[in-house]
Scaffold this active site. Structure first.
Site, short mmCIF file in Angstrom:
data_model
loop_
_atom_site.label_atom_id
_atom_site.label_comp_id
_atom_site.label_asym_id
_atom_site.label_seq_id
_atom_site.Cartn_x
_atom_site.Cartn_y
_atom_site.Cartn_z
N HIS A 32 31.81 24.21 28.32
CA HIS A 32 30.98 24.60 28.28
C HIS A 32 29.47 24.19 27.83
O HIS A 32 28.86 24.53 29.09
CB HIS A 32 30.57 25.90 27.90
CG HIS A 32 32.17 27.29 28.17
ND1 HIS A 32 33.50 26.60 28.34
CD2 HIS A 32 31.71 28.43 29.08
CE1 HIS A 32 34.07 27.34 29.21
NE2 HIS A 32 33.17 28.18 29.26
N GLU A 46 28.75 31.25 30.35
CA GLU A 46 29.70 31.96 31.64
C GLU A 46 28.47 33.08 32.28
O GLU A 46 29.32 33.41 33.11
CB GLU A 46 30.84 33.14 30.89
CG GLU A 46 32.25 32.17 30.00
CD GLU A 46 33.17 31.52 31.07
OE1 GLU A 46 33.63 32.24 32.43
OE2 GLU A 46 32.96 30.45 31.59
N CYS A 48 39.24 21.37 28.49
CA CYS A 48 38.61 22.06 28.03
C CYS A 48 38.85 22.19 26.56
O CYS A 48 40.48 21.60 26.18
CB CYS A 48 40.17 23.92 27.95
SG CYS A 48 39.62 25.18 26.92
N CYS A 98 32.79 20.66 23.73
CA CYS A 98 33.13 22.43 24.20
C CYS A 98 32.60 21.85 26.33
O CYS A 98 31.36 21.48 25.78
CB CYS A 98 33.11 23.19 23.93
SG CYS A 98 33.28 24.91 24.82
N ASP A 113 40.31 25.80 32.97
CA ASP A 113 39.56 25.56 31.67
C ASP A 113 39.49 27.52 31.74
O ASP A 113 40.03 28.03 32.41
CB ASP A 113 38.25 25.81 32.14
CG ASP A 113 37.37 25.98 31.08
OD1 ASP A 113 37.58 25.33 29.69
OD2 ASP A 113 35.79 26.17 30.89
N SER A 114 38.96 27.45 30.07
CA SER A 114 38.66 29.15 30.12
C SER A 114 38.34 30.03 30.92
O SER A 114 38.00 31.31 30.89
CB SER A 114 38.33 29.41 28.28
OG SER A 114 37.20 28.38 28.57
N1 DGL Z 1 35.85 24.83 27.43
C1 DGL Z 1 36.00 24.98 26.18
C2 DGL Z 1 36.19 24.05 25.48
O1 DGL Z 1 36.04 22.88 25.71
C3 DGL Z 1 36.20 26.67 25.57
C4 DGL Z 1 34.87 27.60 26.01
C5 DGL Z 1 35.53 29.17 25.01
O2 DGL Z 1 36.75 29.20 26.26
O3 DGL Z 1 35.44 29.17 24.30
O4 DGL Z 1 36.86 24.07 24.23
#
Ligand code: DGL
Length: 270
Positions: free
Chosen positions: A190, A156, A78, A188, A15-16
């Site tokens: 996150h 984060e 992600c 997302c 993931d990011s």
């Molecule tokens: N967790 C990521 C997603 O599912 C992206 C969050 C990000 O890096 O902006 O899209």
């Protein structure tokens, strides 16, 4: 050109940043015998407003790292990286790749008001993948797309409930809820960590669709089909980050992951 890979090893998950840990939790619960290698690209998070070329290049470098380490399958935990980069990864590699996209299909089936609110990054919201999902499944349902800049950064930093997060959620949820949405898609990874905070704003009558269990089931099917199961007797999980390892270690502790050693993602090739 397709690059052949070995079919032994761990499942690579990336993931990011920390968002994919919500998916990893579901993967480990569903497949306790499997080993995982998780890469958090925290040094480059968030991906939400990055260029497609950048997200694709990170996907390529991280996939390469995981595959060189013996990954037998990849999970792109992600939505942003998936909608931008999965096609180029699948063109390049033969190993199974499980990717994500906002769960618009199940949400439209669940919704009784026939109004669905999708929360995701700007890149995901404006992607052709989401446009395709809306035109396929949004025929009898109004799908409200809401980009949520700033929200992944809050996650984060481990700020699931602070005043800034609450303000962002109030503003990102308002339009959809006022319009009558009874189903919210967490588009997302996150945002899974904000499930309780979102539920508090949305109220009990609203269903929140969080896809990590569906992704775990998909990985299970994919591994069975590729004959890459069963695997380890002693399953392990390794963590790598392109940010400071102590920050990811602190986040893991914060969310109650068993004490884990976190490694720096090697700069070469990443
Ligand atoms: N967790 C990521 C997603 O599912 C992206 C969050 C990000 O890096 O902006 O899209």
């Amino acid at each position: 050109m397709l690059t052949p890979v070995a079919t032994t090893g761990s499942v690579g998950v990336y993931d990011s940043g920390v968002g994919g840990l919500s998916v990893l939790r579901a993967l480990k619960a569903k497949l306790p015998g499997e080993s995982f290698t998780y890469v958090a690209d925290c040094g480059h998070a968030p991906y939400g407003d990055r260029s497609a070329a950048f997200v694709k290049s990170r996907a390529q470098d991280i996939a390469e790292f995981l595959i060189r380490g013996g990954a037998k399958a990849l999970v792109i935990a992600c939505n942003t990286a998936s909608v931008v980069a999965v096609r180029s990864l699948r063109e390049r590699y033969t190993l199974p790749i499980v990717a994500m996209e906002p769960a618009i299909k199940p949400a439209t089936q669940l919704s009784r008001s026939k109004i669905v609110l999708v929360l995701a990054t700007s890149n995901t919201i404006r992607s052709p993948a989401v446009a395709r999902l809306c035109s396929t499944y949004g025929t009898d349902t109004r799908v409200i797309l809401q980009a949520c800049p700033g929200l992944a950064d809050q996650v984060e930093r481990g700020r699931f409930h602070d005043a800034v997060t609450q303000q962002l959620l109030a503003s990102y949820l308002r339009h959809g809820l006022d319009a009558g949405a009874d189903t919210i898609v967490l588009g997302c990874t996150h945002y899974a960590f904000l499930f309780d905070a979102i539920a508090k704003v949305a109220g009990k009558a609203v269903t929140i669709v969080e896809p990590s269990e569906a992704i775990a089931s998909q990985l299970s099917r994919v591994l069975s089909a590729s004959a890459a199961m069963p695997h380890d007797t002693a399953a392990t999980t390794a963590f790598y980050t392109s940010g400071p390892p102590r920050e990811l270690a602190a986040f893991l502790e914060f969310i109650g992951e068993p004490a884990a050693q976190v490694h720096a993602l090697p700069a070469s090739g990443c």
